[in-house]
Design a protein around this motif. Structure first.
Motif, PDB file in Angstrom:
ATOM      1  N   ARG A   1       4.024  -2.647  -3.834  1.00  0.00           N
ATOM      2  CA  ARG A   1       5.208  -2.406  -3.011  1.00  0.00           C
ATOM      3  C   ARG A   1       5.182  -1.038  -2.322  1.00  0.00           C
ATOM      4  O   ARG A   1       6.040  -0.725  -1.517  1.00  0.00           O
ATOM      5  CB  ARG A   1       6.441  -2.543  -3.916  1.00  0.00           C
ATOM      6  CG  ARG A   1       7.760  -2.205  -3.328  1.00  0.00           C
ATOM      7  CD  ARG A   1       8.087  -3.132  -2.173  1.00  0.00           C
ATOM      8  NE  ARG A   1       9.394  -2.886  -1.632  1.00  0.00           N
ATOM      9  CZ  ARG A   1       9.657  -1.958  -0.721  1.00  0.00           C
ATOM     10  NH1 ARG A   1       8.718  -1.176  -0.282  1.00  0.00           N
ATOM     11  NH2 ARG A   1      10.873  -1.793  -0.270  1.00  0.00           N
TER      12      ARG A   1
ATOM     13  N   TRP B   1      10.510  -4.117   4.874  1.00  0.00           N
ATOM     14  CA  TRP B   1       9.954  -5.014   3.867  1.00  0.00           C
ATOM     15  C   TRP B   1      10.677  -6.348   3.845  1.00  0.00           C
ATOM     16  O   TRP B   1      10.069  -7.382   3.618  1.00  0.00           O
ATOM     17  CB  TRP B   1       9.977  -4.366   2.485  1.00  0.00           C
ATOM     18  CG  TRP B   1       8.767  -3.531   2.264  1.00  0.00           C
ATOM     19  CD1 TRP B   1       8.613  -2.230   2.595  1.00  0.00           C
ATOM     20  CD2 TRP B   1       7.524  -3.949   1.707  1.00  0.00           C
ATOM     21  NE1 TRP B   1       7.357  -1.806   2.263  1.00  0.00           N
ATOM     22  CE2 TRP B   1       6.671  -2.837   1.715  1.00  0.00           C
ATOM     23  CE3 TRP B   1       7.053  -5.151   1.196  1.00  0.00           C
ATOM     24  CZ2 TRP B   1       5.369  -2.894   1.238  1.00  0.00           C
ATOM     25  CZ3 TRP B   1       5.764  -5.199   0.709  1.00  0.00           C
ATOM     26  CH2 TRP B   1       4.937  -4.085   0.734  1.00  0.00           C
TER      27      TRP B   1
ATOM     28  N   GLY C   1       7.477  -8.761   3.014  1.00  0.00           N
ATOM     29  CA  GLY C   1       6.433  -8.179   2.193  1.00  0.00           C
ATOM     30  C   GLY C   1       5.063  -8.784   2.393  1.00  0.00           C
ATOM     31  O   GLY C   1       4.156  -8.532   1.607  1.00  0.00           O
TER      32      GLY C   1
ATOM     33  N   SER D   1       4.659   2.081   0.094  1.00  0.00           N
ATOM     34  CA  SER D   1       4.564   2.242   1.536  1.00  0.00           C
ATOM     35  C   SER D   1       4.735   3.723   1.862  1.00  0.00           C
ATOM     36  O   SER D   1       5.166   4.502   1.013  1.00  0.00           O
ATOM     37  CB  SER D   1       5.632   1.402   2.233  1.00  0.00           C
ATOM     38  OG  SER D   1       6.903   1.906   1.948  1.00  0.00           O
TER      39      SER D   1
ATOM     40  N   LYS E   1       1.575  -6.285   5.116  1.00  0.00           N
ATOM     41  CA  LYS E   1       1.602  -4.910   4.646  1.00  0.00           C
ATOM     42  C   LYS E   1       0.931  -3.947   5.625  1.00  0.00           C
ATOM     43  O   LYS E   1       1.400  -2.828   5.810  1.00  0.00           O
ATOM     44  CB  LYS E   1       0.945  -4.822   3.275  1.00  0.00           C
ATOM     45  CG  LYS E   1       1.758  -5.496   2.215  1.00  0.00           C
ATOM     46  CD  LYS E   1       1.050  -5.471   0.891  1.00  0.00           C
ATOM     47  CE  LYS E   1       1.642  -6.474  -0.037  1.00  0.00           C
ATOM     48  NZ  LYS E   1       1.339  -7.843   0.291  1.00  0.00           N
TER      49      LYS E   1
ATOM     50  N   TRP F   1       2.718  -0.686   7.122  1.00  0.00           N
ATOM     51  CA  TRP F   1       2.127   0.646   6.996  1.00  0.00           C
ATOM     52  C   TRP F   1       1.948   1.288   8.371  1.00  0.00           C
ATOM     53  O   TRP F   1       2.215   2.475   8.537  1.00  0.00           O
ATOM     54  CB  TRP F   1       0.783   0.555   6.269  1.00  0.00           C
ATOM     55  CG  TRP F   1       0.918   0.655   4.784  1.00  0.00           C
ATOM     56  CD1 TRP F   1       1.331  -0.320   3.942  1.00  0.00           C
ATOM     57  CD2 TRP F   1       0.645   1.802   3.983  1.00  0.00           C
ATOM     58  NE1 TRP F   1       1.324   0.143   2.654  1.00  0.00           N
ATOM     59  CE2 TRP F   1       0.911   1.436   2.646  1.00  0.00           C
ATOM     60  CE3 TRP F   1       0.203   3.077   4.263  1.00  0.00           C
ATOM     61  CZ2 TRP F   1       0.749   2.325   1.601  1.00  0.00           C
ATOM     62  CZ3 TRP F   1       0.036   3.964   3.203  1.00  0.00           C
ATOM     63  CH2 TRP F   1       0.311   3.585   1.892  1.00  0.00           C
TER      64      TRP F   1
END
Length: 122
Positions: free
Chosen positions: A44, A95, A100, A46, A103, A107
């Motif tokens: 999870r 998210w 989710g 970030s 990713k 990012w």
């Protein structure tokens, strides 16, 4: 509720649907249960979450070293609280928006937002 093995009380009036049990699993079964797994925490992670975790330590360090960006330390503490809540809120929004699953895109968005903020404030 603490129950000991063999003390599962049930009220049954003949129907299986109306059976009520109080804590069918003994208390000692929860003591050694699964904790938070480290892999899931890393999954999870970030850029905004990393900064949100580091920011309180930076704020305390600025207070100890008497580094001020504003006229008072109270205003500076309020500013750091607002930044912290903004970072966590935007991270939560991204998210949930991407569920989710993407990713790399999360990012990149967060890293570009951070880079833009640093470039504006320099």
């Amino acid at each position: 509720m603490l129950t000991l093995p063999g003390n599962n009380y049930s009220f049954n009036d003949g129907n299986k649907e109306n059976t009520v049990r109080f804590n069918p699993k003994p208390f000692y079964g929860f003591v050694y249960g699964k904790g938070i797994q480290f892999k899931k925490c890393l999954h999870r992670l970030s850029p905004f979450l990393i900064i949100a975790l580091i920011l309180p330590f930076i704020c305390v360090g600025f207070y100890i070293w008497r580094i001020q960006f504003f006229s008072s330390l109270l205003l500076q503490a309020l500013f750091f609280i607002l930044i912290e809540s903004y970072l966590l809120f935007v991270d939560f929004i991204l998210w949930n928006y991407f569920e989710g699953k993407r990713k790399l895109r999360i990012w990149l968005i967060e890293f570009l937002m951070e880079s833009l903020a640093v470039a504006v404030f320099l």
